[in-house]
Design a protein around this motif. Structure first.
Motif, PDB file in Angstrom:
ATOM      1  N   ALA A  54      33.004  38.717  35.636  1.00  0.00           N
ATOM      2  CA  ALA A  54      33.642  38.547  36.949  1.00  0.00           C
ATOM      3  C   ALA A  54      35.117  38.854  36.748  1.00  0.00           C
ATOM      4  O   ALA A  54      35.601  38.846  35.615  1.00  0.00           O
ATOM      5  CB  ALA A  54      33.466  37.120  37.447  1.00  0.00           C
ATOM      6  N   ASP A  55      35.825  39.144  37.852  1.00  0.00           N
ATOM      7  CA  ASP A  55      37.263  39.388  37.656  1.00  0.00           C
ATOM      8  C   ASP A  55      38.119  38.216  38.122  1.00  0.00           C
ATOM      9  O   ASP A  55      39.341  38.282  38.119  1.00  0.00           O
ATOM     10  CB  ASP A  55      37.719  40.712  38.288  1.00  0.00           C
TER      11      ASP A  55
ATOM     12  N   GLY B  91      36.586  39.383  44.802  1.00  0.00           N
ATOM     13  CA  GLY B  91      36.524  40.425  43.765  1.00  0.00           C
ATOM     14  C   GLY B  91      35.125  40.617  43.215  1.00  0.00           C
ATOM     15  O   GLY B  91      34.130  40.284  43.867  1.00  0.00           O
ATOM     16  N   PHE B  92      35.054  41.114  41.999  1.00  0.00           N
ATOM     17  CA  PHE B  92      33.803  41.426  41.327  1.00  0.00           C
ATOM     18  C   PHE B  92      33.168  40.118  40.840  1.00  0.00           C
ATOM     19  O   PHE B  92      33.786  39.358  40.094  1.00  0.00           O
ATOM     20  CB  PHE B  92      34.159  42.346  40.157  1.00  0.00           C
ATOM     21  N   SER B  93      31.915  39.836  41.289  1.00  0.00           N
ATOM     22  CA  SER B  93      31.278  38.562  40.937  1.00  0.00           C
ATOM     23  C   SER B  93      30.240  38.761  39.833  1.00  0.00           C
ATOM     24  O   SER B  93      29.914  39.891  39.470  1.00  0.00           O
ATOM     25  CB  SER B  93      30.580  38.000  42.171  1.00  0.00           C
TER      26      SER B  93
ATOM     27  N   SER C  14      32.823  40.807  29.066  1.00  0.00           N
ATOM     28  CA  SER C  14      34.161  40.229  28.995  1.00  0.00           C
ATOM     29  C   SER C  14      34.529  39.772  30.402  1.00  0.00           C
ATOM     30  O   SER C  14      33.645  39.501  31.216  1.00  0.00           O
ATOM     31  CB  SER C  14      35.125  41.274  28.446  1.00  0.00           C
ATOM     32  N   GLY C  15      35.795  39.691  30.727  1.00  0.00           N
ATOM     33  CA  GLY C  15      36.154  39.269  32.079  1.00  0.00           C
ATOM     34  C   GLY C  15      37.642  39.326  32.318  1.00  0.00           C
ATOM     35  O   GLY C  15      38.429  39.392  31.383  1.00  0.00           O
ATOM     36  N   GLY C  16      38.020  39.329  33.599  1.00  0.00           N
ATOM     37  CA  GLY C  16      39.446  39.338  33.937  1.00  0.00           C
ATOM     38  C   GLY C  16      39.983  40.743  34.105  1.00  0.00           C
ATOM     39  O   GLY C  16      39.262  41.730  34.028  1.00  0.00           O
ATOM     40  N   ASN C  17      41.271  40.814  34.395  1.00  0.00           N
ATOM     41  CA  ASN C  17      41.966  42.097  34.521  1.00  0.00           C
ATOM     42  C   ASN C  17      43.451  41.799  34.321  1.00  0.00           C
ATOM     43  O   ASN C  17      43.814  40.681  33.967  1.00  0.00           O
ATOM     44  CB  ASN C  17      41.685  42.744  35.887  1.00  0.00           C
ATOM     45  N   TYR C  18      44.310  42.776  34.572  1.00  0.00           N
ATOM     46  CA  TYR C  18      45.720  42.535  34.261  1.00  0.00           C
ATOM     47  C   TYR C  18      46.387  41.545  35.220  1.00  0.00           C
ATOM     48  O   TYR C  18      47.448  41.023  34.927  1.00  0.00           O
ATOM     49  CB  TYR C  18      46.490  43.856  34.194  1.00  0.00           C
TER      50      TYR C  18
END
Ligand SMILES: Cc1cc2nc3c(=O)[nH]c(=O)nc-3n(C[C@H](O)[C@H](O)[C@H](O)COP(=O)(O)O)c2cc1C
Length: 223
Positions: A18-19, A24-26, A48-52
């Protein structure tokens, strides 16, 4: 000479569980994409997960409830994205790799033996010591070297748990900058300076990024 085909390479995709952003992306989206990747012939999926904007993959502000909970088992305390594995397993049969937070060999072994994880991914420990995988597999170390708690730009109000989001972000970018500077040193064949301060790393990383961005802007556009 025979032409290379996709059978000659391992093709894997790193996929967010998920992000962690509203709307967002679930995890459900992630399962759908994982099925598409399997159908397309992907050899394994890295979770993995997350973004900047929400860098959960480096757990920079220790906000992640799994990472914060001390009553959990070793592997659950360390690996942030392990909970998503059973859901993914139900959807796809290709091997699953989990990346994010693994620091002790015990947690890596538990994730493989108890959670059915096929591959363990290491990011920051590989930057600190590119030989870390060999050391783990040959039984020379029980824990990887990590700087997770030391890489802060400041403490208290200026630290990674500051109530001011700009300062929290600054700490996250200080830590990321520190790792980037090390990647650049390794690529240049230099010995990384493990004592580099995250603040200096941040400034240096910022200069490098600015230089790169300007070079991209100067690059003539294709007609
Ligand atoms: C300097 C740095 C750069 C990274 N760049 C990327 C990237 O471009 N794409 C990506 O999917 N993950 C990126 N990551 C995340 C890592 O691949 C990994 O998921 C994360 O560091 C968590 O694993 P670890 O706890 O073993 O470090 C980056 C991490 C660091 C520290």
């Amino acid at each position: 000479m025979r032409e290379a085909t996709s059978d000659d390479f391992i093709v894997a995709a790193k996929l967010n569980s998920a992000d962690f952003q509203r709307g967002g992306f679930s995890e459900d989206d992630s399962v759908i994409v994982a099925k598409w990747l399997q159908e397309a012939g992907c050899d394994f999926i890295e979770v993995s997960g997350g973004n900047y904007e929400q860098p959960r993959m480096i757990d920079f502000d220790r906000k992640d409830p799994l990472a914060a909970s001390k009553r959990e088992s070793t592997r659950r305390r360390e690996a942030y994205f392990l909970d998503f594995v059973p859901k993914l397993r139900q959807a796809v049969s290709i091997p699953v790799m989990v990346t994010g937070g693994f620091r002790s060999v015990a947690a890596m072994v538990e994730a493989i033996e108890l959670d059915g994880v096929d591959l363990i991914g290491l990011g920051r420990p590989m930057i600190i010591d590119p030989d870390v995988a060999t050391k783990i597999l040959s039984g020379r170390i029980e824990r990887v070297e990590s700087r997770d708690d030391d890489l802060v730009v400041g403490t208290g109000l200026l630290g990674p748990r500051s109530p001011i989001s700009y300062l929290r972000d600054l700490n996250a970018w200080g830590a990321l900058g520190w790792y980037y500077e090390h990647i650049y040193s390794i690529a240049d064949g230099k010995k990384p300076d493990l004592n580099l301060s995250p603040f200096r790393a941040l400034l240096s990383y910022d200069r490098t990024e600015t230089r790169t961005a300007k070079a991209v802007i100067r690059e003539p556009k294709p007609h």
